[in-house]
Design an enzyme around this catalytic site. Structure first.
Site, PDB file in Angstrom:
ATOM      1  N   GLY A   1       0.834  -1.214   0.000  1.00 42.22           N
ATOM      2  CA  GLY A   1       0.000   0.000   0.000  1.00 42.22           C
ATOM      3  C   GLY A   1       0.863   1.256   0.000  1.00 42.22           C
TER       4      GLY A   1
ATOM      5  N   ASP B   1      10.715  -7.021   1.374  1.00 35.73           N
ATOM      6  CA  ASP B   1       9.969  -7.611   2.494  1.00 35.73           C
ATOM      7  C   ASP B   1      10.504  -9.018   2.702  1.00 35.73           C
ATOM      8  OD1 ASP B   1       7.016  -6.871   3.911  1.00 35.73           O
ATOM      9  OD2 ASP B   1       7.634  -8.979   3.993  1.00 35.73           O
TER      10      ASP B   1
ATOM     11  N   ARG C   1       4.444 -12.106   0.718  1.00 37.87           N
ATOM     12  CA  ARG C   1       4.122 -10.667   0.727  1.00 37.87           C
ATOM     13  C   ARG C   1       4.733  -9.958  -0.485  1.00 37.87           C
ATOM     14  NH1 ARG C   1       1.676  -7.347   4.959  1.00 37.87           N
ATOM     15  NH2 ARG C   1       0.965  -8.780   6.477  1.00 37.87           N
TER      16      ARG C   1
ATOM     17  N   ASP D   1       8.433   0.617   7.850  1.00 38.31           N
ATOM     18  CA  ASP D   1       7.054   0.377   8.319  1.00 38.31           C
ATOM     19  C   ASP D   1       7.039  -1.031   8.919  1.00 38.31           C
ATOM     20  OD1 ASP D   1       4.279   0.868   8.576  1.00 38.31           O
ATOM     21  OD2 ASP D   1       3.878  -0.198   6.711  1.00 38.31           O
TER      22      ASP D   1
ATOM     23  N   CYS E   1       1.353   0.295  12.990  1.00 43.46           N
ATOM     24  CA  CYS E   1      -0.098   0.483  13.122  1.00 43.46           C
ATOM     25  C   CYS E   1      -0.525  -0.019  14.495  1.00 43.46           C
ATOM     26  CB  CYS E   1      -0.870  -0.163  11.973  1.00 43.46           C
ATOM     27  SG  CYS E   1      -0.453  -1.860  11.672  1.00 43.46           S
TER      28      CYS E   1
HETATM   29  N1  SAM Z   1       4.436  -1.263   4.336  1.00 39.96           N
HETATM   30  C1  SAM Z   1       3.445  -2.294   4.111  1.00 39.96           C
HETATM   31  C2  SAM Z   1       2.254  -1.694   3.393  1.00 39.96           C
HETATM   32  O1  SAM Z   1       2.017  -0.493   3.499  1.00 39.96           O
HETATM   33  O2  SAM Z   1       1.552  -2.456   2.713  1.00 39.96           O
HETATM   34  C3  SAM Z   1       3.040  -2.990   5.399  1.00 39.96           C
HETATM   35  C4  SAM Z   1       4.204  -3.582   6.127  1.00 39.96           C
HETATM   36  S1  SAM Z   1       3.746  -4.625   7.463  1.00 39.96           S
HETATM   37  C5  SAM Z   1       3.276  -3.480   8.659  1.00 39.96           C
HETATM   38  C6  SAM Z   1       5.287  -5.191   8.025  1.00 39.96           C
HETATM   39  C7  SAM Z   1       5.990  -6.102   7.062  1.00 39.96           C
HETATM   40  O3  SAM Z   1       7.285  -6.391   7.596  1.00 39.96           O
HETATM   41  C8  SAM Z   1       5.342  -7.455   6.829  1.00 39.96           C
HETATM   42  O4  SAM Z   1       4.972  -7.569   5.486  1.00 39.96           O
HETATM   43  C9  SAM Z   1       6.436  -8.469   7.170  1.00 39.96           C
HETATM   44  O5  SAM Z   1       6.484  -9.560   6.280  1.00 39.96           O
HETATM   45  C10 SAM Z   1       7.683  -7.631   7.070  1.00 39.96           C
HETATM   46  N2  SAM Z   1       8.844  -8.111   7.839  1.00 39.96           N
HETATM   47  C11 SAM Z   1       8.863  -8.801   9.009  1.00 39.96           C
HETATM   48  N3  SAM Z   1      10.127  -9.038   9.392  1.00 39.96           N
HETATM   49  C12 SAM Z   1      10.933  -8.476   8.448  1.00 39.96           C
HETATM   50  C13 SAM Z   1      12.340  -8.405   8.270  1.00 39.96           C
HETATM   51  N4  SAM Z   1      13.181  -8.954   9.161  1.00 39.96           N
HETATM   52  N5  SAM Z   1      12.822  -7.772   7.180  1.00 39.96           N
HETATM   53  C14 SAM Z   1      11.966  -7.218   6.266  1.00 39.96           C
HETATM   54  N6  SAM Z   1      10.633  -7.270   6.385  1.00 39.96           N
HETATM   55  C15 SAM Z   1      10.122  -7.886   7.459  1.00 39.96           C
END
Ligand code: SAM
Length: 360
Positions: free
Chosen positions: A162, A180, A185, A231, A286
Site C-alpha cells: 500500500g 519484504d 508478501r 514500516d 499500526c
Molecule cells: N508497508 C506495508 C504496506 O504499506 O503495505 C506494510 C508492512 S507490514 C506493517 C510489516 C511487514 O514487515 C510485513 O509484510 C512483514 O512480512 C515484514 N517483515 C517482518 N520481518 C521483516 C524483516 N526482518 N525484514 C523485512 N521485512 C520484514
C-alpha cells in the site's frame, strides 16, 4: 503431567479476546480518559480511503467519487501548508521543518461520520486499476517522508505494498527498492505493481523488489538512499481485535509478540544505516503501543550514536499533522512522533509515525 492435562482441557480463549484484555490492561493506563473512545473506534468498522492511481485514466472515477461526497483529503487540506508551517514556528517544540506535501498523491475519503464503503476499483482501458483501498492514515507516513524529484527510496518492509504504491504516486522517485522478508508478501506486492503501474515504469532500473531480511541490509547492500521508509511488523492492533486468524495474540505466538520491539529496533537501525547522511527516514507502525513506537525510536537513536556513530535528529511533525486534523484524530502531544487515534467519527488508524533526519 498435571500441567499438560490442564493445558489441553482448558477453554480456548480467542486471540481477539486476549488482545482486548491486553489492550485494556496497558492502553487504559497510557491513554487515560481517551481510551474508551479509542477502544470503541477500534472495535467498530474501519474507514477506508481510495488512493488514486495516477497511472490510470481516472478522471471519470474522480468525478463519480466527488458526486458521492468524497474529497481528496490531501489537496483539500495541504493547500495551506505554508501558512501552517509559519504558525508552527511560534510553538515551543524543537526543529520546525516546513510541512511539504506531495501534491501528486491523491487519497479520497468520505466525510467525517459518513461510513459509506467504496466499491472495488475497476480496470481502465489499459487494464490498470483506478484506485487502491487502504486505511487513509497509512498514506501519512509517505506524505511525511517528503519525497522530492530524483530521490532514491528504500521501502524496507514493503509487503503487501500500500505504501509502496503511495510512494510511486508522488511520481518523483528516480529509483525505488521495495523489500519484504516474506516471499508471499513480495509476491502480493508484485501483483499489486502489475495491476497499478505501467510495464515501462516497472523496469529493474526503476523498481527493484526483493525478499531479504531487512535486519541484515547493511551486510548485503552498500547503497545509500535519500529517503527510507521503515514500516515495521507490529501488533497490528485493529487486526488483532477483529481477526483470530494469523493473530499475534495467540498463545503460541507470545514469544514472537514479546520480542517485536527488539526486531523493530534492529530494522530501524538497518534503515538508518541505509539512509545517506542528510537523508530522512520515516518509522511507522499500526499500533498504539508506546513500547513499539516512541520507546523503539529512543532506543534505536541511542544505539545508532553509541555503536554506529550515526547522529540522528527527530523532526517535528506538528505542523504536518495540523494540516490533516480535519480528517484524522491525532493523539495530544505524544513524547516523540505523532499518532493517529481511531475515533468513531473518523475511524482511521492507529498509525504511529516518527520522522528522523540522519545528520551524519
Ligand atoms: N508497508 C506495508 C504496506 O504499506 O503495505 C506494510 C508492512 S507490514 C506493517 C510489516 C511487514 O514487515 C510485513 O509484510 C512483514 O512480512 C515484514 N517483515 C517482518 N520481518 C521483516 C524483516 N526482518 N525484514 C523485512 N521485512 C520484514
Amino acid at each position: 503431567r498435571v500441567k499438560t492435562k490442564w493445558a489441553s482441557t482448558r477453554a480456548k480463549v480467542p486471540a481477539t479476546n486476549l488482545a482486548l484484555q491486553h489492550f485494556d490492561a496497558t492502553y487504559k493506563k497510557y491513554f487515560g480518559e481517551l481510551w474508551p473512545s479509542v477502544r470503541i473506534g477500534m472495535l467498530s468498522e474501519q474507514k477506508y480511503g481510495a488512493l488514486m492511481n495516477n497511472f490510470a485514466s481516472n478522471a471519470d472515477v474522480i468525478s463519480t467519487l466527488q458526486s458521492q461526497g468524497c474529497r481528496d483529503f490531501i489537496r483539500a487540506e495541504g493547500r495551506d501548508a505554508h501558512v501552517l508551517s509559519d504558525e508552527s514556528e511560534q510553538n515551543d517544540r524543537p526543529s520546525t521543518e516546513p510541512a511539504r506535501i506531495s501534491s501528486d498523491i491523491q487519497c479520497f475519503v468520505f466525510p467525517r461520520g459518513d461510513i459509506t464503503r467504496f466499491k472495488p476499483a475497476r480496470p481502465d482501458s489499459a487494464g490498470l486499476l483506478s484506485y487502491y483501498l487502504l486505511d487513509a492514515a497509512s498514506v501519512l507516513p509517505v506524505l511525511a517522508l517528503d519525497i522530492r524529484p530524483g530521490h532514491s527510496v528504500l521501502d524496507l518492509c514493503a509487503g503487501p505494498g500500500g505504501k509502496t504504491l503511495a510512494i510511486l504516486q508522488t511520481q518523483a522517485v528516480r529509483f525505488l527498492w521495495a523489500n519484504d522478508l516474506s516471499g508471499s508478501r513480495t509476491a502480493r506486492l508484485q501483483r499489486m505493481l502489475q495491476s497499478f503501474v505501467p510495464k515501462e515504469l516497472r523496469g529493474d532500473d526503476k523498481i527493484r523488489v526483493t525478499s531479504l531480511d531487512g535486519r541484515k541490509w547493511r551486510n548485503m547492500e552498500d547503497l545509500e538512499f535519500d529517503r527510507v521508509l521503515v514500516d515495521v511488523p507490529c501488533t497490528t492492533d485493529r487486526h488483532s481485535l477483529m481477526e483470530d486468524e494469523n493473530n499475534i495474540f495467540k498463545r503460541s505466538r507470545t514469544k514472537e509478540r514479546q520480542t517485536l520491539p527488539l526486531l523493530q529496533i534492529e530494522l530501524l537501525l538497518a534503515g538508518l544505516q541505509a539512509t545517506r547522511p542528510g537523508g530522512e527516514l520515516l518509522y511507522s507502525t499500526c499500533s498504539l503501543s508506546p513500547l513499539q513506537n516512541e520507546c523503539v525510536v529512543e532506543q534505536a537513536l541511542g544505539l545508532a550514536q553509541q555503536e554506529m556513530d550515526i547522529t540522528v535528529r527527530v523532526q517535528d511533525l506538528s505542523s504536518f499533522t495540523r494540516l490533516f486534523s480535519d480528517t484524522f484524530h491525532f493523539a495530544p502531544q505524544p513524547a516523540l512522533g505523532e499518532l493517529v487515534l481511531p475515533h468513531l467519527c473518523a475511524n482511521f488508524g492507529p498509525i504511529y509515525l516518527c520522522k528522523l533526519l540522519r545528520v551524519s
